[in-house]
Scaffold this active site. Structure first.
Site, PDB file in Angstrom:
ATOM      1  N   ARG A 167       0.866  -1.180   0.000  1.00  0.00           N
ATOM      2  CA  ARG A 167       0.000   0.000   0.000  1.00  0.00           C
ATOM      3  C   ARG A 167       0.903   1.231   0.000  1.00  0.00           C
ATOM      4  O   ARG A 167       2.015   1.198   0.526  1.00  0.00           O
ATOM      5  CB  ARG A 167      -0.902   0.013   1.237  1.00  0.00           C
ATOM      6  CG  ARG A 167      -1.814  -1.203   1.372  1.00  0.00           C
ATOM      7  CD  ARG A 167      -2.610  -1.118   2.671  1.00  0.00           C
ATOM      8  NE  ARG A 167      -3.515  -2.261   2.832  1.00  0.00           N
ATOM      9  CZ  ARG A 167      -3.210  -3.375   3.480  1.00  0.00           C
ATOM     10  NH1 ARG A 167      -2.017  -3.507   4.045  1.00  0.00           N
ATOM     11  NH2 ARG A 167      -4.077  -4.368   3.582  1.00  0.00           N
ATOM     12  N   LYS A 193      -2.130  -2.629   8.066  1.00  0.00           N
ATOM     13  CA  LYS A 193      -3.332  -2.180   8.774  1.00  0.00           C
ATOM     14  C   LYS A 193      -3.372  -2.776  10.172  1.00  0.00           C
ATOM     15  O   LYS A 193      -3.009  -3.926  10.390  1.00  0.00           O
ATOM     16  CB  LYS A 193      -4.582  -2.593   7.993  1.00  0.00           C
ATOM     17  CG  LYS A 193      -4.800  -1.795   6.710  1.00  0.00           C
ATOM     18  CD  LYS A 193      -6.122  -2.170   6.066  1.00  0.00           C
ATOM     19  CE  LYS A 193      -6.418  -1.307   4.854  1.00  0.00           C
ATOM     20  NZ  LYS A 193      -7.709  -1.664   4.218  1.00  0.00           N
ATOM     21  N   HIS A 260      -2.514   2.402  -5.819  1.00  0.00           N
ATOM     22  CA  HIS A 260      -3.070   1.158  -5.279  1.00  0.00           C
ATOM     23  C   HIS A 260      -3.275   0.115  -6.379  1.00  0.00           C
ATOM     24  O   HIS A 260      -3.269  -1.089  -6.102  1.00  0.00           O
ATOM     25  CB  HIS A 260      -4.393   1.434  -4.562  1.00  0.00           C
ATOM     26  CG  HIS A 260      -4.762   0.364  -3.579  1.00  0.00           C
ATOM     27  ND1 HIS A 260      -4.091   0.166  -2.388  1.00  0.00           N
ATOM     28  CD2 HIS A 260      -5.721  -0.599  -3.627  1.00  0.00           C
ATOM     29  CE1 HIS A 260      -4.627  -0.848  -1.739  1.00  0.00           C
ATOM     30  NE2 HIS A 260      -5.616  -1.336  -2.467  1.00  0.00           N
ATOM     31  N   ARG A 263      -0.602  -2.397  -6.512  1.00  0.00           N
ATOM     32  CA  ARG A 263      -0.766  -3.510  -5.558  1.00  0.00           C
ATOM     33  C   ARG A 263      -1.663  -4.584  -6.174  1.00  0.00           C
ATOM     34  O   ARG A 263      -1.373  -5.781  -6.081  1.00  0.00           O
ATOM     35  CB  ARG A 263      -1.361  -2.969  -4.260  1.00  0.00           C
ATOM     36  CG  ARG A 263      -1.650  -4.002  -3.179  1.00  0.00           C
ATOM     37  CD  ARG A 263      -2.072  -3.267  -1.906  1.00  0.00           C
ATOM     38  NE  ARG A 263      -2.780  -4.085  -0.965  1.00  0.00           N
ATOM     39  CZ  ARG A 263      -2.193  -4.820  -0.019  1.00  0.00           C
ATOM     40  NH1 ARG A 263      -0.885  -4.871   0.058  1.00  0.00           N
ATOM     41  NH2 ARG A 263      -2.909  -5.513   0.848  1.00  0.00           N
TER      42      ARG A 263
END
Length: 323
Positions: A167, A193, A260, A263
């Site tokens: 990320r 996260k 993103h 990713r």
């Protein structure tokens, strides 16, 4: 304590103890303001702490009904119905989190919250770049930078995003010291996260570029950000996103081509190469395998699109072939 004061303490708890991002905190602030604003009108006055415990399931459903009615004007606001459903789902999540906090910290129990159904949403399928475009991103974006430092930095940053599937926040949170572990073991320690850590292997080509970038780093001390801004300090995600917007505009690519998307490209291209879903899950840091399985669905959708465009029968071509 008033309901508004309870919201403020809850948001403070989210920011400090849960370490929620500023965007999440602001989104929850807006969601809870809408919820309490409706309840103040619906119940003829803003409920106090005792009143919050007495809000019924019918009251909450009335709030969701109003939210859905507002979403009926989605065409006017150019908001898709599914995006509106995702917004309502987030608002329900905000209200649930708030009431869980009230129960744990202030003894305010409201069982109706647990009975409130979450609006159904369709999770969008990942939209990766082609392999050719993904490989071109680092060099092409770097060529648009205005200084030699920014060119070296952007080339290393975007190669890292695609080469390791990070990320943008994970990449920008790295420090120069993290390259020491990479040099010794070929892996990076990534904090994802929820502050969950994972080890991500780094391809030799990416390692080489990162080591090369370190030589151009304006202040390569261990505790310095690996990717600094031109004025020092940690590079902001918006700067990287802006650089990619400029590149995709010049390249004629659609709006979903963002940092993103690199990713998504990392995961999709690994899967197409035969990588196991469990391995991809670990590399991406997904808590649930179901999240990773979206890449399987995306690949099936891509294959179906190719079939629809290429197969004679799908094109309505009814001519028979000899032989």
């Amino acid at each position: 304590m008033t309901a508004d004061e309870a919201v403020q303490t809850f948001l403070g708890w989210m920011a400090t103890e849960r370490r929620a991002s500023p965007l999440t905190v602001e989104a929850y602030r807006s969601d809870l303001a809408r919820f309490l604003g409706f309840m103040a009108e619906h119940l003829n006055g803003l409920p106090d702490m005792a009143g919050l415990a007495k809000i019924s399931l019918r009251d909450m459903r009335a709030w969701l009904a109003q939210e859905q009615a507002r979403a009926a004007t989605a065409k006017v606001r150019k908001t898709t119905p599914d995006r509106a459903a995702r917004t309502r789902s987030r608002r329900v999540s905000a209200v649930r989190s708030f009431f869980r906090y009230l129960a744990r910290r202030h003894g305010v129990e409201n069982p109706a919250v647990g009975l409130l159904a979450t609006p159904r949403t369709k999770k969008p399928l990942p939209r990766p770049l082609s392999k050719e475009d993904a490989k071109a991103v680092p060099e092409d974006i770097a060529s648009l930078a205005h200084t030699d430092m920014a060119r070296q930095r952007d080339g290393a940053l975007f190669l890292l995003l695609y080469g390791c599937g990070l990320r943008i926040s994970e990449a920008l949170n790295l420090n120069v010291a993290d390259l020491t572990l990479m040099k010794a073991s070929g892996v990076l320690r990534i904090k994802g996260k929820g502050n969950k850590e994972r080890l991500v292997p780094v391809l030799p080509q990416v390692q080489q570029v990162l080591e090369g970038w370190k030589k151009h780093h304006p202040s390569p001390l261990p505790d310095e950000p690996l990717f600094p801004g031109v004025r020092g300090g940690r590079l902001q995600p918006g700067i990287a996103q802006k650089a990619m917007r400029e590149w995709r505009g010049l390249a004629g690519l659609p709006d979903h081509v963002t940092p993103h998307a690199l990713r998504h490209s990392f995961a999709t291209h690994l899967m197409e190469g035969g990588a196991d879903l469990r391995v991809i899950q670990e590399l991406l840091g997904h808590a649930s395998l179901s999240t990773t399985q979206r890449y399987t669905l995306a690949d099936e959708a891509r294959l179906l699109d190719v079939w629809n465009r290429a197969h004679p029968r799908a094109q309505g071509n009814q001519h028979s072939q000899e032989g």
